[in-house]
Design an enzyme around this catalytic site. Structure first.
Site, PDB file in Angstrom:
ATOM      1  N   TYR A  65     109.758 114.997 -89.002  1.00  0.00           N
ATOM      2  CA  TYR A  65     110.763 114.698 -89.895  1.00  0.00           C
ATOM      3  C   TYR A  65     110.496 115.126 -91.348  1.00  0.00           C
ATOM      4  O   TYR A  65     111.417 115.444 -92.160  1.00  0.00           O
ATOM      5  CB  TYR A  65     110.835 112.950 -90.146  1.00  0.00           C
ATOM      6  CG  TYR A  65     111.550 112.246 -88.831  1.00  0.00           C
ATOM      7  CD1 TYR A  65     112.863 112.305 -88.895  1.00  0.00           C
ATOM      8  CD2 TYR A  65     110.922 111.812 -87.831  1.00  0.00           C
ATOM      9  CE1 TYR A  65     113.718 111.725 -87.976  1.00  0.00           C
ATOM     10  CE2 TYR A  65     111.656 111.357 -86.751  1.00  0.00           C
ATOM     11  CZ  TYR A  65     113.081 111.260 -86.773  1.00  0.00           C
ATOM     12  OH  TYR A  65     113.884 110.677 -85.850  1.00  0.00           O
ATOM     13  N   ASP A 102     122.356 112.294 -91.871  1.00  0.00           N
ATOM     14  CA  ASP A 102     122.044 113.258 -92.982  1.00  0.00           C
ATOM     15  C   ASP A 102     122.769 112.682 -94.148  1.00  0.00           C
ATOM     16  O   ASP A 102     122.348 113.328 -95.153  1.00  0.00           O
ATOM     17  CB  ASP A 102     122.689 114.691 -92.586  1.00  0.00           C
ATOM     18  CG  ASP A 102     123.974 114.436 -92.028  1.00  0.00           C
ATOM     19  OD1 ASP A 102     124.941 113.866 -92.701  1.00  0.00           O
ATOM     20  OD2 ASP A 102     124.441 115.310 -91.238  1.00  0.00           O
ATOM     21  N   HIS A 117     123.773 105.706 -85.690  1.00  0.00           N
ATOM     22  CA  HIS A 117     122.355 106.259 -85.633  1.00  0.00           C
ATOM     23  C   HIS A 117     121.481 106.091 -86.758  1.00  0.00           C
ATOM     24  O   HIS A 117     120.349 106.600 -86.665  1.00  0.00           O
ATOM     25  CB  HIS A 117     122.238 107.701 -84.982  1.00  0.00           C
ATOM     26  CG  HIS A 117     122.911 107.828 -83.623  1.00  0.00           C
ATOM     27  ND1 HIS A 117     123.294 108.939 -83.179  1.00  0.00           N
ATOM     28  CD2 HIS A 117     123.352 106.943 -82.795  1.00  0.00           C
ATOM     29  CE1 HIS A 117     123.927 108.866 -81.940  1.00  0.00           C
ATOM     30  NE2 HIS A 117     123.634 107.313 -81.525  1.00  0.00           N
ATOM     31  N   SER A 188     129.597 116.626 -79.147  1.00  0.00           N
ATOM     32  CA  SER A 188     129.757 116.993 -77.628  1.00  0.00           C
ATOM     33  C   SER A 188     130.160 115.968 -76.712  1.00  0.00           C
ATOM     34  O   SER A 188     130.245 115.926 -75.370  1.00  0.00           O
ATOM     35  CB  SER A 188     128.335 117.780 -77.000  1.00  0.00           C
ATOM     36  OG  SER A 188     127.537 116.890 -77.206  1.00  0.00           O
ATOM     37  N   ASN A 212     136.180 120.616 -81.892  1.00  0.00           N
ATOM     38  CA  ASN A 212     134.638 120.964 -81.648  1.00  0.00           C
ATOM     39  C   ASN A 212     134.434 122.377 -81.166  1.00  0.00           C
ATOM     40  O   ASN A 212     135.367 122.989 -80.408  1.00  0.00           O
ATOM     41  CB  ASN A 212     134.085 119.957 -80.581  1.00  0.00           C
ATOM     42  CG  ASN A 212     132.672 120.081 -80.259  1.00  0.00           C
ATOM     43  OD1 ASN A 212     132.041 119.805 -81.285  1.00  0.00           O
ATOM     44  ND2 ASN A 212     132.163 120.121 -78.957  1.00  0.00           N
ATOM     45  N   ALA A 230     134.943 123.177 -87.840  1.00  0.00           N
ATOM     46  CA  ALA A 230     135.106 121.705 -88.566  1.00  0.00           C
ATOM     47  C   ALA A 230     135.786 121.967 -89.967  1.00  0.00           C
ATOM     48  O   ALA A 230     137.007 121.335 -90.172  1.00  0.00           O
ATOM     49  CB  ALA A 230     134.152 120.729 -88.498  1.00  0.00           C
TER      50      ALA A 230
END
Length: 242
Positions: A65, A102, A117, A188, A212, A230
């Site tokens: 990380y 992020d 997430h 995906s 995508n 994108a």
């Protein structure tokens, strides 16, 4: 198919809810996970991205990380993030559900954001519950310890073996079920349960559109499938909806 067709769908099927994945952030220089050159091609997720791995060897997990924090600290929202924030401000997008950790949607200005997430923006202590912000965690590397009780902090991201945050996934399911249009951007659609959100939209009579690079398992059920950048696609969409 064209961006104009996507714009027509947005005009006809409101509210629009966006589901974003790693493909929107790769254009900000953040590596994805599942492609041939992605993170999991270099790191075994069972060694670095499970809660058991963290509990067994937090220093090893923080080595992984820590490298990501350096990249995330330099990353900036791109045209795709900014376009979605603008579309929300103009009333075209109700909310953004993101698989990304992020924080770039928030920095771009998206207000109704569901981070299913988690987020790398904070880390927490599993003992005393202290929450430490990104900038302070960076200063505490390579192995950040809790400033209160000295236990190694855990990044506030959902690791394999952990449940998704109940409040966030409940909100995501509510949005998906009520969406007139689900716009998938840069995902995906392989990671469940989040990949099942478009199915909830379809089951309730909504419409699906996908932007995508590469195919997804739901391409055949989408009214529009646009393959490409994108950032460029969403910026063009914003111009079509002027």
């Amino acid at each position: 198919m064209s961006v104009e067709r996507l714009a027509a769908l947005m005009r006809a099927h409101r509210p629009c809810v966006v589901l974003s994945g790693a493909g929107i952030s790769t254009e900000s220089g953040i590596p994805d996970f599942r492609s041939a050159t992605g993170i999991w091609a270099q790191y075994d997720p069972m060694e670095y991205a499970t809660i058991d791995a963290f509990l067994a060897d937090p220093a090893k997990v923080w080595d992984f990380y820590g490298k990501r924090l350096a990249v995330l600290g330099d990353a900036e929202p791109n045209a795709g993030h900014r376009a979605l924030a603008d579309l929300e401000a103009r009333g075209w997008v109700q909310a953004v559900i993101t698989q990304n950790i992020d924080g770039l949607h928030e920095r771009a200005g998206t207000r109704e954001l569901v981070e299913v997430h988690g987020s790398i923006g904070t880390s927490s202590c599993l003992d005393c519950g202290a929450v430490v912000a990104f900038d302070e965690v960076v200063q505490l590397l390579p192995v950040p310890h809790c400033p209160n009780c000295d236990r190694v902090l855990k990044p506030d991201v959902v690791m394999f073996g952990e449940l998704l945050p109940a409040e966030q996934i409940a909100r995501a399911e509510q949005l998906a079920g009520g969406a007139g249009l689900m716009l998938v951007v840069g995902s995906s659609l392989e990671v469940y349960p989040v990949a099942g959100l478009p199915l909830q939209t379809l089951a309730n009579g909504g419409t699906l559109a996908i932007v995508n690079r590469g195919s997804t398992p739901l391409d055949g059920r989408a009214s529009v499938v646009l393959e490409g950048s994108a950032g460029k696609t969403l910026a063009a969409l914003g111009e079509c909806l002027e």
